[in-house]
Write an enzyme that holds these catalytic residues in place. Sequence first.
Site, mmCIF file in Angstrom:
data_model
loop_
_atom_site.group_PDB
_atom_site.id
_atom_site.type_symbol
_atom_site.label_atom_id
_atom_site.label_comp_id
_atom_site.label_asym_id
_atom_site.label_seq_id
_atom_site.Cartn_x
_atom_site.Cartn_y
_atom_site.Cartn_z
ATOM 1 N N CYS A 80 6.077 -6.967 7.877
ATOM 2 C CA CYS A 80 7.174 -6.387 8.670
ATOM 3 C C CYS A 80 7.530 -7.360 9.779
ATOM 4 C CB CYS A 80 6.724 -5.052 9.270
ATOM 5 S SG CYS A 80 8.041 -4.221 10.186
ATOM 6 N N CYS B 199 3.406 8.498 1.220
ATOM 7 C CA CYS B 199 3.944 7.547 2.199
ATOM 8 C C CYS B 199 4.109 6.197 1.489
ATOM 9 C CB CYS B 199 2.956 7.450 3.360
ATOM 10 S SG CYS B 199 3.411 6.221 4.567
ATOM 11 N N CYS C 190 -0.777 2.285 9.399
ATOM 12 C CA CYS C 190 -0.097 1.382 8.476
ATOM 13 C C CYS C 190 -0.628 -0.043 8.591
ATOM 14 C CB CYS C 190 1.422 1.446 8.636
ATOM 15 S SG CYS C 190 2.085 0.704 10.095
ATOM 16 N N CYS D 187 0.499 -2.084 15.770
ATOM 17 C CA CYS D 187 0.500 -1.965 14.310
ATOM 18 C C CYS D 187 -0.020 -3.236 13.657
ATOM 19 C CB CYS D 187 1.928 -1.690 13.861
ATOM 20 S SG CYS D 187 2.160 -1.851 12.099
ATOM 21 N N CYS E 241 5.576 -4.531 16.175
ATOM 22 C CA CYS E 241 5.109 -3.501 17.106
ATOM 23 C C CYS E 241 3.653 -3.819 17.465
ATOM 24 C CB CYS E 241 5.204 -2.114 16.476
ATOM 25 S SG CYS E 241 6.881 -1.720 15.954
ATOM 26 N N GLU F 250 0.827 -1.199 0.000
ATOM 27 C CA GLU F 250 0.000 0.000 0.000
ATOM 28 C C GLU F 250 0.863 1.251 0.000
ATOM 29 O OE1 GLU F 250 -2.216 0.238 3.628
ATOM 30 O OE2 GLU F 250 -0.416 0.291 4.840
HETATM 31 S S1 SF4 Z 1 5.059 0.171 13.155
HETATM 32 FE FE1 SF4 Z 1 4.451 -1.625 11.943
HETATM 33 S S2 SF4 Z 1 5.450 -1.369 9.950
HETATM 34 FE FE2 SF4 Z 1 6.455 0.044 11.402
HETATM 35 S S3 SF4 Z 1 8.213 -1.141 12.219
HETATM 36 FE FE3 SF4 Z 1 6.513 -1.485 13.637
HETATM 37 S S4 SF4 Z 1 5.524 -3.379 12.886
HETATM 38 FE FE4 SF4 Z 1 6.836 -2.591 11.239
#
Ligand code: SF4
Length: 358
Positions: free
Chosen positions: A117, A110, A335, A124, A121, A96
């Site tokens: 990923c 962006c 995100c 997220c 986190c 995206e």
């Molecule tokens: S916020 Fe989401 S995309 Fe960004 S580093 Fe952490 S897990 Fe990865």
Amino acid sequence: MNQTDQLVDLKNLSPDALVDFLEGMGKEKFRADQILRWIYLRGVTDFSEMTDLAKSFREEISQRAIISFFTPETIEISSDGTRKFLFRLCDKRSVETVLIPMEGGRNTLCISTQVGCAMQCSFCLTGTFGLERNLTASEIVNQVCAVRKDYSVDNIVLMGMGEPLHNLENVVSALKILYASKGFDYGPRRVTLSTSGLVPEMLELGQRIKVNLAISLNATTDEVRDELMPVNRRYPLSELMQACRQFPLAPSQRITFEYILIRGVNDSQADAKRLVKLLHGIKAKVNLIPFNEHAGSAFQTPDENAIRAFQTYLLDRQIVAIRRAGKGLDISAACGQLKEKLENKLLGSGKESSLQGK
Ligand code: SF4
């Protein structure tokens, strides 16, 4: 292996690598500038249209190289004008890209650097997918090429899906392409890379290429950051802030610290106080982003008073603290959320999707 697998995608080549590639074909250096102009300024993807190159050269290069391009599969438009693009990759995976209108009629794009990923986190959605793969330099650059066809893109942030420093080589090549003076010619001041805090790669990045740096900070103690961002267990706050102090900055440049405010987790006055201490001696600005509540996460948006008090505490101590409006909230701009939503739609309609079988 079919023939296209052996062809070089010119959008994977930094300007220097393009010169090397052309020299390998016995061509002069200035041909690289001509090709950069065709590809990035004029958006050409077919060598036959490059009319200032000899016909024989065009035929020869088309036997050895291709110019890839993206077409958006879907575009969602938010009431505030934010546009989210979903691009389908050759292996059926997807990424995206979000175009955000800013004040003064400028647009910030962006872009994503990985599919999924690895950083996990906890706030997220992308983190919950895990890492599927790195994007190639061409897949990073093609997000910009595709959007620029129809919209102006004034600034670029590497803040979409993925941890850019976990894909350092391809990200550095992509930045070189974005900076190429004969191509897009984005100055490094118009491009910002956001990291969760991979310390060794941050230091390497600073040595290799100029770019604005943003740190996704989100906590003021190791205890809380360990929970929110597991990368902190490897590179705790003291190491991260030390790396920030070492990061090379131009005289007027600052490091941006992204701070997602989450109710009852990191939004107290004690947090604001610790944040001021952490930033001591760093040319910093802070972006305060109230958490964007979504299904599947127990975190909540802080109340208005807590957000204001947090911001005021920083401002009173001469720290630039900007509250970021939740652009595109009605289409879930945080995100990873777009991808999940669009993929669900595709699954619902029975179309092929990269998430099938999971
Ligand atoms: S916020 Fe989401 S995309 Fe960004 S580093 Fe952490 S897990 Fe990865």
